[in-house]
Design a protein around this motif. Structure first.
Motif, mmCIF file in Angstrom:
data_model
loop_
_atom_site.group_PDB
_atom_site.id
_atom_site.type_symbol
_atom_site.label_atom_id
_atom_site.label_comp_id
_atom_site.label_asym_id
_atom_site.label_seq_id
_atom_site.Cartn_x
_atom_site.Cartn_y
_atom_site.Cartn_z
ATOM 1 N N ILE A 121 -7.830 -39.123 27.094
ATOM 2 C CA ILE A 121 -6.862 -39.837 26.261
ATOM 3 C C ILE A 121 -6.085 -40.847 27.102
ATOM 4 C CG2 ILE A 121 -4.786 -39.568 24.844
ATOM 5 C CD1 ILE A 121 -5.816 -36.724 24.159
ATOM 6 N N THR A 122 -5.659 -40.413 28.290
ATOM 7 C CA THR A 122 -4.855 -41.285 29.142
ATOM 8 C C THR A 122 -5.655 -42.511 29.593
ATOM 9 O OG1 THR A 122 -3.665 -39.358 29.909
ATOM 10 C CG2 THR A 122 -3.434 -41.341 31.211
ATOM 11 N N LYS B 169 -7.361 -26.607 26.152
ATOM 12 C CA LYS B 169 -6.078 -26.658 25.450
ATOM 13 C C LYS B 169 -6.038 -27.777 24.415
ATOM 14 C CE LYS B 169 -3.401 -24.881 29.351
ATOM 15 N NZ LYS B 169 -2.695 -25.283 30.574
ATOM 16 N N LEU C 230 -1.263 -43.159 20.177
ATOM 17 C CA LEU C 230 -0.718 -43.775 21.389
ATOM 18 C C LEU C 230 -1.149 -45.226 21.550
ATOM 19 C CD1 LEU C 230 -1.277 -40.773 23.811
ATOM 20 C CD2 LEU C 230 0.934 -41.683 23.119
ATOM 21 N N ASP D 141 4.118 -34.209 17.737
ATOM 22 C CA ASP D 141 5.469 -34.254 17.162
ATOM 23 C C ASP D 141 5.696 -35.550 16.388
ATOM 24 O OD1 ASP D 141 6.825 -34.550 20.527
ATOM 25 O OD2 ASP D 141 5.573 -35.902 19.367
ATOM 26 N N ARG E 130 -5.771 -44.809 26.700
ATOM 27 C CA ARG E 130 -4.471 -45.404 26.465
ATOM 28 C C ARG E 130 -4.149 -46.467 27.513
ATOM 29 N NH1 ARG E 130 1.227 -42.332 27.479
ATOM 30 N NH2 ARG E 130 2.513 -43.637 26.142
ATOM 31 N N ASN E 131 -4.541 -46.202 28.766
ATOM 32 C CA ASN E 131 -4.245 -47.133 29.849
ATOM 33 C C ASN E 131 -5.219 -48.306 29.916
ATOM 34 O OD1 ASN E 131 -2.114 -45.552 30.553
ATOM 35 N ND2 ASN E 131 -3.081 -44.606 32.331
ATOM 36 N N SER F 292 -10.435 -33.495 32.061
ATOM 37 C CA SER F 292 -9.679 -32.831 30.997
ATOM 38 C C SER F 292 -9.604 -33.736 29.770
ATOM 39 C CB SER F 292 -8.265 -32.479 31.467
ATOM 40 O OG SER F 292 -7.485 -33.646 31.558
ATOM 41 N N TYR F 293 -9.277 -33.132 28.627
ATOM 42 C CA TYR F 293 -9.135 -33.899 27.395
ATOM 43 C C TYR F 293 -8.029 -34.934 27.561
ATOM 44 C CZ TYR F 293 -12.101 -30.674 24.700
ATOM 45 O OH TYR F 293 -13.146 -29.949 24.208
ATOM 46 N N ALA F 294 -6.923 -34.507 28.210
ATOM 47 C CA ALA F 294 -5.790 -35.417 28.380
ATOM 48 C C ALA F 294 -6.175 -36.602 29.250
ATOM 49 C CB ALA F 294 -4.608 -34.680 28.996
ATOM 50 N N ALA F 295 -7.030 -36.360 30.255
ATOM 51 C CA ALA F 295 -7.443 -37.454 31.132
ATOM 52 C C ALA F 295 -8.243 -38.486 30.337
ATOM 53 C CB ALA F 295 -8.266 -36.919 32.299
ATOM 54 N N GLN G 178 -4.566 -38.026 18.691
ATOM 55 C CA GLN G 178 -3.564 -38.261 19.739
ATOM 56 C C GLN G 178 -3.737 -39.651 20.349
ATOM 57 O OE1 GLN G 178 -4.686 -34.697 21.928
ATOM 58 N NE2 GLN G 178 -2.606 -33.906 21.808
ATOM 59 N N ILE H 112 1.598 -29.128 18.140
ATOM 60 C CA ILE H 112 0.934 -29.847 19.229
ATOM 61 C C ILE H 112 1.310 -31.326 19.166
ATOM 62 C CG2 ILE H 112 -1.314 -30.584 20.120
ATOM 63 C CD1 ILE H 112 -2.416 -27.898 19.428
#
Lengths: 291, 488
Positions: A71-72, A146, A95, A291, A75-76, A66-69, A91, A289
Motif C-alpha cells: 500500500i505504501t 494482519k 490514500l 477509521d 501511495r508513494n 507486507s501488505y502495508a508495504a 485502504q 481497521i
C-alpha cells in the motif's frame, strides 16, 4: 557445480547492472505478499513480461514483505499498479485520490474464506459458524496476514458476529501466520488448531495434491464477498501518455494465457469499479481497521 | 554469602524472573517440534548454495549496507562525541540509539520507500548515537599528560589530533571494528522488512520450509563474519568504504513530496488531523494506551526479565567451554565454534527460526535472546578467566568452577549482564514484529493498518522504556561498583 556457480554469479551481476540502467519511465507494479514468495515471483514475473509486451514500456515487478508495504509503495508513487486484496485496495484508494480499481478476477466477485481445523480437534463441518461456537471456544486460532481480507478481515467479522466477542477472547491463542499458504501448513501441522484462509489457495493446493486430508479439513465457509483487484494510480496518463490507463485495463482483461491465469489462480479478469468494494469498506470500519 | 550485595542483587533478579514466568506464555505449540528441528539441522548440513540467483547479490548488498551505515554512523558519532558533554547532545544520542534499527527502517520505508537511503539511515542513525557515547567515553579516558606538556598557544585542533587521538586510537579502532560486525548483523535483518539484504531471502526460504537454502545462507553469513579479520584490513578499508555506496542497488526513486506528507499529515494524531482538536486527543490516547501500549509494555518487561536471567545462566554455564582452565584443546575448539555461532546469529533470526519450529509463544524469544547474549557474555568472561593464574594446588573440575573461577569473574559477569539489559529489552520489543505480543507487535499492527500516528507514539514509548532501563542498569552498576566496559 563450479561452472553453475560461476554462471549464477555472472547472471546475478548482469541483473545487478541491468537494474541500475532501468529508466525513470519504468512502469512498476507490486502485489500483496499473500502466498509463498517463489510462487509470487514466478507469477508476477510472467505478468511483467506480458504487460511489457502489450504496453510497449519497461515493466518491473517488485516483491514486498507486507501488505502495508504494498500500500505504501503505491501511495508513494513508487509503484503505479498493484494487485491488492479487497481491504488493501480500499485502504490504498482511500490514500490515493483518483486511483481506480481496474479489473478483478472472475472468482473475486464472490470470494470466500474457509475456516479449517486440524482433524485432531474432532470438529465436524457445519453450515453456521454459531453452531460450532462451543467447539471453537478455547482453541488456538490463526489468521493470515494482519492486512488480509480473506485471511483476517472477513473471518474476524464473522467471529465477532457469531460470538459477540473479539477473537482474542474467544480463542486461547490468536496468531497471524503471515500468508494463506502458511496458515494451511500451520493448521495441518497442528501448531494452530483452527485457521482461516483464502478459498482459492485451499482449492489450488488441494488440486495440486499438497494437502494432507487426514490432518486438516474445512469446517465452515463464509458467505461470498468481493476480493482481489488490480488498482492503478490516477496520474499514470500524465506520466505514460494519454490513454495509458485504458491500455493497461485492456491488457489485463485480455490476459488469456492459461498458465499465467492458472498461477493466480483465476479463470480470467473482468472489469470492476471502486464501488464494488463498498461492503469491504463498511466491514473494515465496523471492526475498527479503517477509521 | 547472602550478605554480598552482588549476590543479593542477583537473587532479586532471579525472583523477579520467576514471578514473571508465572505471567508469561511459555509453550511449545507445534505438534512435532523435534522433527522440524531435525529437518532444519538436516538442511544446515546439506546446504544448497545454488538455490537462488539473488543470493550472491544479497550477500554483496548486506556488506554494502553495513559498510555505508557504519561509516556514516561512525563519522557522525565521532563529531557528536566531541560535544557529548552537553546535556542536550547526550539526551539526543540516548534517544536515537534507544530506537532499534528495524523501527528506523519501518519509519523510513514510509516515505523513502525502497530506496537505499532507507537502509543506510536505519543503520547509521542508531549507530551514531552508540558511537557518540562510546567514543566520548574512550576520549575521556585518554591520558591527560601529553596535553599538559604541549607548549602554550597550541591550537585546539592540533592538541586534539596530536595529543589525544594517538592515545585512544587503538581503542577507537577496536570498537569500530566490533561495530562493523554488529552492522553486518543489522544489515542482514533489514531484509526481513523488505530491503534487498540476506534477511529477505532467509525469510522467504524459511517460511517455505526450504531448510537447505536457509542453511546455505546462514553458513555464508557465519563465514562472512568469522573471516572479518582476513578481509577487513586497515589498508583496504578506504576502498571498501568508497566503493560500498555503489553496491547498494538502485531501489526505487525517492518522491520528495512523500517526506513532507509523512511529517505534516501521517504522524499527526488522527483527532488533530480530522479537526476534532485537543478534545479528541484524550480518548484517542486512552484507546492507544489501553489496547496497545500497556499490554505491549507489560509483555516486553516480563519477557525482558526472563530473558535477562536466562542469559545470565547460559553465560555462566557457557564460559568454561572456552576457558583454558577446563578440558583440552579439542573441547575448547567446539566451545568456540558453538559460542561464535550463538553470538553471530542475530537474535531476530534465531527467534524467527525457533518460532517457525516451536510455534508461537514467548519461549522462542527467551531462548533466542539467551543464546545470543549468553554467547557474547560467556565468550567475554571465558576469555577473562584465561588471564587468571591459579595456584598449582587449586581445586579441579566442578570445585574449580564453583569455588575458584566463578566468584572471581562474577563482578565483571554482572557488569556485562547489566550493560546488556537495555540491549535485551530493545531486542525484546522488536521481536514483537514476529508475532510475540511485545511492543513491536503493536507497532507493526499500527503500521499494517496505516496508522502511522499510533505507530510513532508506540515507538516513542518503546524508546522511553529503553532509556529508563538503561538508566536503571547504570544506577545498579554504580551501586555495586561494577566496572563498565565500553566494548561489549
Amino acid at each position: 557445480m563450479a561452472t553453475s556457480f560461476i554462471r549464477k554469479l555472472v547472471v546475478s551481476s548482469l541483473l545487478f547492472f541491468s537494474a541500475s540502467v532501468a529508466t525513470a519511465q519504468t512502469f512498476v507494479f507490486t502485489a500483496i505478499p499473500d502466498e509463498d514468495e517463489t510462487k509470487l515471483v514466478e507469477r508476477f514475473q510472467g505478468v511483467a513480461d506480458y504487460l511489457s509486451e502489450q504496453l510497449d514500456v519497461d515493466v518491473r515487478y517488485i516483491p514486498v514483505k507486507s501488505y502495508a508495504a504494498a500500500i505504501t509503495a503505491f501511495r508513494n508513487n513508487q509503484v503505479q499498479l498493484a494487485w491488492f486484496g479487497g481491504l488493501s485496495g480500499v485502504q490504498a484508494r482511500k490514500l490515493v485520490p483518483g486511483s481506480e480499481a481496474l479489473a478483478q478476477g472472475v472468482e473475486d466477485k464472490a470470494f470466500e474464506t474457509y475456516f479449517i481445523a486440524n482433524t485432531s480437534t474432532g470438529i465436524e463441518p457445519a453450515d453456521n459458524l454459531a453452531d460450532l461456537a462451543d467447539e471453537l471456544r478455547g482453541k488456538t486460532f490463526t489468521f493470515g496476514s494482519k492486512g488480509s481480507t480473506s485471511g483476517r478481515l472477513m473471518p474476524e467479522y464473522h467471529i465477532r458476529e457469531a460470538f459477540g466477542e473479539a477473537p482474542e477472547d474467544v480463542f486461547s491463542r490468536v496468531g497471524f501466520s503471515g500468508n494463506h499458504t502458511r496458515t494451511l501448513r500451520l493448521v495441518e501441522a497442528g501448531t494452530y488448531q483452527v485457521g482461516a484462509l483464502n478459498f482459492q489457495v485451499w482449492k489450488k493446493e488441494m488440486d495440486d495434491g499438497n494437502i494432507d486430508t487426514d490432518a486438516v479439513r474445512v469446517i465452515w465457509k463464509t458467505p461470498p464477498f468481493p476480493d482481489y483487484q488490480w488498482t492503478i494510480r490516477g496520474d499514470v496518463n500524465d506520466r505514460f501518455g494519454d490513454g495509458f490507463k485504458e491500455k493497461v485495463k485492456q491488457a489485463l482483461l485480455n490476459l488469456k494465457d492459461p498458465k499465467l491465469l492458472e498461477s493466480f489462480p483465476r479463470s480470467g479478469f473482468i472489469p470492476v469499479s471502486n464501488d464494488a468494494y463498498e461492503p469491504i469498506r463498511k466491514t473494515a470500519e465496523e471492526i475498527g481497521i479503517l477509521d | 554469602m547472602f550478605s554480598y550485595p552482588t549476590v543479593r542483587t542477583s537473587l532479586i533478579f532471579v525472583a523477579i524472573a520467576l514471578v514473571s514466568l508465572l505471567f508469561s506464555d511459555i509453550a511449545i505449540t507445534s505438534s512435532n517440534p523435534w522433527q522440524d528441528l531435525g529437518n532444519f539441522f538436516l538442511g544446515v548440513v546439506t546446504p544448497n548454495f545454488f538455490s537462488s540467483e539473488g543470493l550472491m547479490t544479497a550477500l554483496l548488498r548486506t556488506v554494502a549496507f553495513a559498510f555505508v551505515g557504519v561509516a556514516v554512523g561512525s563519522a557522525s558519532g565521532f563529531l557528536l562525541a566531541l560535544v557529548y558533554r552537553f546535556l542536550p547532545v547526550r539526551i539526543f544520542c540516548n534517544f536515537i540509539r534507544a530506537i532499534h534499527e528495524l523501527f528506523w527502517a519501518l519509519i523510513f520505508l514510509q516515505f523513502f520507500g525502497f530506496h537505499p537511503l532507507t537502509g543506510v539511515l536505519a543503520i547509521a542513525i542508531p549507530y551514531a548515537g552508540i558511537f557518540a557515547k562510546v567514543y566520548s567515553e574512550i576520549l575521556d579516558e585518554a591520558d591527560p599528560e601529553p596535553r599538559n606538556l604541549l607548549p602554550p598557544g597550541t591550537g585546539v585542533i592540533s592538541a586534539f589530533l596530536f595529543a589525544r587521538i594517538p592515545d585512544c586510537w587503538h581503542q577507537i579502532r577496536t570498537y569500530t571494528a566490533y561495530r562493523l560486525e554488529c552492522g553486518l548483523r543489522s544489515s542482514a535483518i533489514l531484509g526481513f522488512v523488505g530491503l534487498p539484504t540476506l534477511g529477505f531471502y532467509l525469510e522467504a526460504s524459511f517460511s517455505q520450509g526450504l531448510y537447505s537454502d536457509a542453511g546455505a545462507m546462514l553458513i555464508l553469513f557465519y563465514v562472512l563474519i568469522a573471516t572479518i579479520p582476513i578481509w577487513v584490513r586497515p589498508k583496504l578499508l578506504p576502498i571498501y568504504v568508497l566503493s560500498a555506496p555503489f553496491f547498494l542497488g538502485e531501489g526505487l526513486p525517492i518522491v520528495w513530496g512523500n517526506v513532507a506528507r509523512f511529517f505534516t499529515q501521517d504522524i499527526v494524531p488522527a483527532p488533530l488531523r480530522n479537526g476534532e482538536g485537543l478534545a479528541g486527543l484524550g480518548p484517542w490516547l486512552n484507546d492507544l494506551m489501553v489496547n496497545a501500549a500497556l499490554p505491549g509494555i507489560w509483555n516486553t518487561v516480563i519477557l525482558t526479565q526472563i530473558a535477562l536471567v536466562a542469559t545470565g545462566i547460559l553465560a555462566l554455564l557457557a564460559f568454561p567451554l572456552v576457558s583454558n582452565h577446563f578440558g583440552g584443546p579439542i573441547r575448547r575448539t567446539f566451545g568456540h565454534v558453538f559460542l561464535v555461532i550463538a553470538r553471530s546469529t542475530p537474535e531476530y533470526v534465531l527467534a524467527y527460526i525457533l518460532l517457525q519450529l516451536w510455534g508461537p509463544s514467548m519461549l522462542p524469544a527467551v531462548v533466542a535472546l539467551a543464546l545470543h547474549n549468553g554467547g557474547i557474555i560467556g565468550h567475554l568472561i571465558g576469555r577473562q578467566t584465561n588471564s587468571i593464574r591459579l595456584r598449582p594446588d587449586a581445586p579441579k573440575g566442578f570445585n574449580r568452577y564453583t569455588w575458584e573461577l566463578t566468584p572471581r569473574v562474577y563482578r565483571s559477569f554482572l557488569a556485562f549482564l547489566f550493560y546488556r539489559w537495555e540491549i535485551i529489552m530493545r531486542e525484546t520489543a522488536i521481536l514483537g514484529i514476529l508475532g510475540i505480543y511485545t511492543l513491536g507487535f503493536y507497532v507493526d499492527s499500527a503500521i499494517q493498518n496505516i496508522h502511522f500516528d499510533r505507530a510513532l507514539v508506540l515507538i516513542l514509548i518503546t524508546a522511553l522504556l529503553n532509556i529508563g532501563i538503561d538508566t536503571l542498569g547504570r544506577y545498579i552498576r554504580r551501586k555495586l561498583a561494577l566496572q563498565t566496559m565500553p566494548t561489549c
